[in-house]
Design a protein around this motif. Sequence first.
Motif, mmCIF file in Angstrom:
data_model
loop_
_atom_site.group_PDB
_atom_site.id
_atom_site.type_symbol
_atom_site.label_atom_id
_atom_site.label_comp_id
_atom_site.label_asym_id
_atom_site.label_seq_id
_atom_site.Cartn_x
_atom_site.Cartn_y
_atom_site.Cartn_z
ATOM 1 N N GLN A 352 43.985 51.150 34.875
ATOM 2 C CA GLN A 352 44.598 50.632 33.652
ATOM 3 C C GLN A 352 43.910 49.399 33.081
ATOM 4 O O GLN A 352 44.155 49.020 31.942
ATOM 5 C CB GLN A 352 46.068 50.288 33.928
ATOM 6 C CG GLN A 352 46.875 51.441 34.467
ATOM 7 C CD GLN A 352 48.260 51.012 34.890
ATOM 8 O OE1 GLN A 352 49.116 50.775 34.056
ATOM 9 N NE2 GLN A 352 48.470 50.897 36.201
ATOM 10 N N LEU A 353 43.076 48.765 33.886
ATOM 11 C CA LEU A 353 42.425 47.526 33.466
ATOM 12 C C LEU A 353 40.918 47.710 33.381
ATOM 13 O O LEU A 353 40.338 48.505 34.114
ATOM 14 C CB LEU A 353 42.731 46.402 34.467
ATOM 15 C CG LEU A 353 44.191 46.021 34.671
ATOM 16 C CD1 LEU A 353 44.311 45.047 35.829
ATOM 17 C CD2 LEU A 353 44.784 45.426 33.400
ATOM 18 N N ASN A 354 40.310 46.935 32.497
ATOM 19 C CA ASN A 354 38.854 46.866 32.443
ATOM 20 C C ASN A 354 38.424 45.800 33.445
ATOM 21 O O ASN A 354 38.480 44.610 33.159
ATOM 22 C CB ASN A 354 38.390 46.511 31.032
ATOM 23 C CG ASN A 354 36.897 46.303 30.966
ATOM 24 O OD1 ASN A 354 36.150 46.863 31.755
ATOM 25 N ND2 ASN A 354 36.460 45.487 30.032
ATOM 26 N N LEU A 355 38.018 46.223 34.615
ATOM 27 C CA LEU A 355 37.740 45.297 35.709
ATOM 28 C C LEU A 355 36.245 45.157 35.927
ATOM 29 O O LEU A 355 35.547 46.131 36.199
ATOM 30 C CB LEU A 355 38.397 45.801 36.999
ATOM 31 C CG LEU A 355 39.931 45.842 36.980
ATOM 32 C CD1 LEU A 355 40.443 46.666 38.140
ATOM 33 C CD2 LEU A 355 40.502 44.430 37.032
ATOM 34 N N ILE A 356 35.775 43.913 35.835
ATOM 35 C CA ILE A 356 34.365 43.611 36.061
ATOM 36 C C ILE A 356 34.283 42.489 37.086
ATOM 37 O O ILE A 356 34.961 41.468 36.932
ATOM 38 C CB ILE A 356 33.662 43.191 34.753
ATOM 39 C CG1 ILE A 356 33.813 44.302 33.703
ATOM 40 C CG2 ILE A 356 32.190 42.888 34.997
ATOM 41 C CD1 ILE A 356 33.281 43.926 32.345
ATOM 42 N N PRO A 357 33.489 42.625 38.149
ATOM 43 C CA PRO A 357 33.411 41.575 39.176
ATOM 44 C C PRO A 357 32.979 40.240 38.581
ATOM 45 O O PRO A 357 32.081 40.185 37.743
ATOM 46 C CB PRO A 357 32.355 42.104 40.150
ATOM 47 C CG PRO A 357 32.305 43.578 39.912
ATOM 48 C CD PRO A 357 32.620 43.767 38.462
ATOM 49 N N THR A 358 33.609 39.172 39.039
ATOM 50 C CA THR A 358 33.231 37.839 38.578
ATOM 51 C C THR A 358 32.438 37.074 39.633
ATOM 52 O O THR A 358 31.840 36.060 39.351
ATOM 53 C CB THR A 358 34.473 37.011 38.206
ATOM 54 O OG1 THR A 358 35.337 36.929 39.354
ATOM 55 C CG2 THR A 358 35.231 37.674 37.061
ATOM 56 N N GLU A 359 32.481 37.546 40.882
ATOM 57 C CA GLU A 359 31.672 36.920 41.915
ATOM 58 C C GLU A 359 31.459 37.939 43.038
ATOM 59 O O GLU A 359 32.164 38.946 43.117
ATOM 60 C CB GLU A 359 32.344 35.653 42.469
ATOM 61 C CG GLU A 359 33.717 35.878 43.042
ATOM 62 C CD GLU A 359 34.376 34.576 43.464
ATOM 63 O OE1 GLU A 359 35.119 34.618 44.463
ATOM 64 O OE2 GLU A 359 34.138 33.551 42.828
ATOM 65 N N TYR A 360 30.450 37.675 43.868
ATOM 66 C CA TYR A 360 30.107 38.604 44.933
ATOM 67 C C TYR A 360 30.030 37.851 46.259
ATOM 68 O O TYR A 360 29.673 36.678 46.314
ATOM 69 C CB TYR A 360 28.754 39.271 44.656
ATOM 70 C CG TYR A 360 28.739 40.126 43.427
ATOM 71 C CD1 TYR A 360 29.004 41.497 43.521
ATOM 72 C CD2 TYR A 360 28.462 39.577 42.173
ATOM 73 C CE1 TYR A 360 28.992 42.296 42.391
ATOM 74 C CE2 TYR A 360 28.447 40.370 41.038
ATOM 75 C CZ TYR A 360 28.709 41.749 41.150
ATOM 76 O OH TYR A 360 28.706 42.529 40.035
ATOM 77 N N ARG A 361 30.347 38.539 47.317
ATOM 78 C CA ARG A 361 30.174 37.980 48.659
ATOM 79 C C ARG A 361 28.728 38.208 49.095
ATOM 80 O O ARG A 361 28.244 39.337 49.064
ATOM 81 C CB ARG A 361 31.135 38.668 49.619
ATOM 82 C CG ARG A 361 30.933 38.250 51.067
ATOM 83 C CD ARG A 361 31.907 38.969 51.975
ATOM 84 N NE ARG A 361 31.630 38.744 53.373
ATOM 85 C CZ ARG A 361 32.354 39.251 54.368
ATOM 86 N NH1 ARG A 361 33.391 40.010 54.088
ATOM 87 N NH2 ARG A 361 32.030 39.002 55.612
#
Length: 364
Positions: A352-361
């Motif tokens: 339902q959301l436009n999800l884009i990573p903001t940080e990575y491990r």
Amino acid sequence: MPTTQESLWQPIKKALSHDGWTKLQSIYSTVETEIDFDDEDLQPEATDSSQPAWKKNVRNVLQSQKSRGEVLHQRTAKYKLPTTGDDWSYSEVDATVKDYFEMLKLELQNKSFNKAAHNRSLKPELNNRSRGAVEFKHQNISSVLEEMGLPYINGYKPYPNKQTLLKEVIIDELQSDERLQNLFEQLAAKPAQKTSLFQKESDLDSVFTDPPDFINSSKDSQDRNRKGAHIDFAQKEAQNRKLGQQGEEYVISIEKRRLQKIGRSDLADLVEWTSKEKGDGYGYDITSFNEYGDEIFIEVKTTKLSIKQAFFVTANELNTSEELSDSFQLYRVYNFSNNPKVYILKGNLAEQLNLIPTEYRAEI
């Protein structure tokens, strides 16, 4: 000495001040009478030029102002100042944005101001714009700020902006206005004003709204703010634990009232503030019930801004929404401390959301 662009602009503007298109020859005549030219001014700027230098200077000024939107031009060598119906010039937009930000800073400090007085004081810097046109431009500014995930003046409801120049000016002004950025920081970090609870049954019905057609991800907000201001408002609010707790407490009151309204007072007493009583590692904040007595698990996201404001979700919350499927619900509380509203997303958030990573491990 050659006449400067600054000194030439005023007589040129005077020549253009009446309505309608003005011929270049008429502008020359006005400028010649308004400015005293010495012998050097009357000499060609180049050996192959057939025009006196001051006339070439006039054309240079007109060209410069045309590129800024201060002057409109026809191929028939006619010019005019922008008026109602024409795009706003750079100087008009710049003056209006600065005035809007002055009002916004007062509002963020809970100080009163007179919008009508600001409108009147702004008019001399504009090209015959009506009071209504100025208000529409203020609404355009609100719309741009809303798109950027930033606060705007409550009295100017966002109205879609179509002028590219406006957003460019807003971004420039945001980057240079440290006082406004500090006020944004303070607003994002402080708790919400106390919200009154429901007085009657109908109040509960007015709280719930439909979700927006398109829900922005946190990365959208991050990108917008990186271009516009040195603050990611959504991220700051996400870090505001007091605001988060206030929103969760508010949703608990909503759930208890909802269950009472559908005749399940027995369940209302069992609503649990899970994140407070058991810890915040469950991937949801509240345990409640549907009308059949089945458990529902509620994650709460709270903002003091509008329905379009982006928000952050954790990997744990995403996984929980997938694992719990239809028993998982996200309550998005918005306009908090002003006129709180809630929309609900049920089930897997990733769908339902436009999800884009903001940080990575990063691992070595």
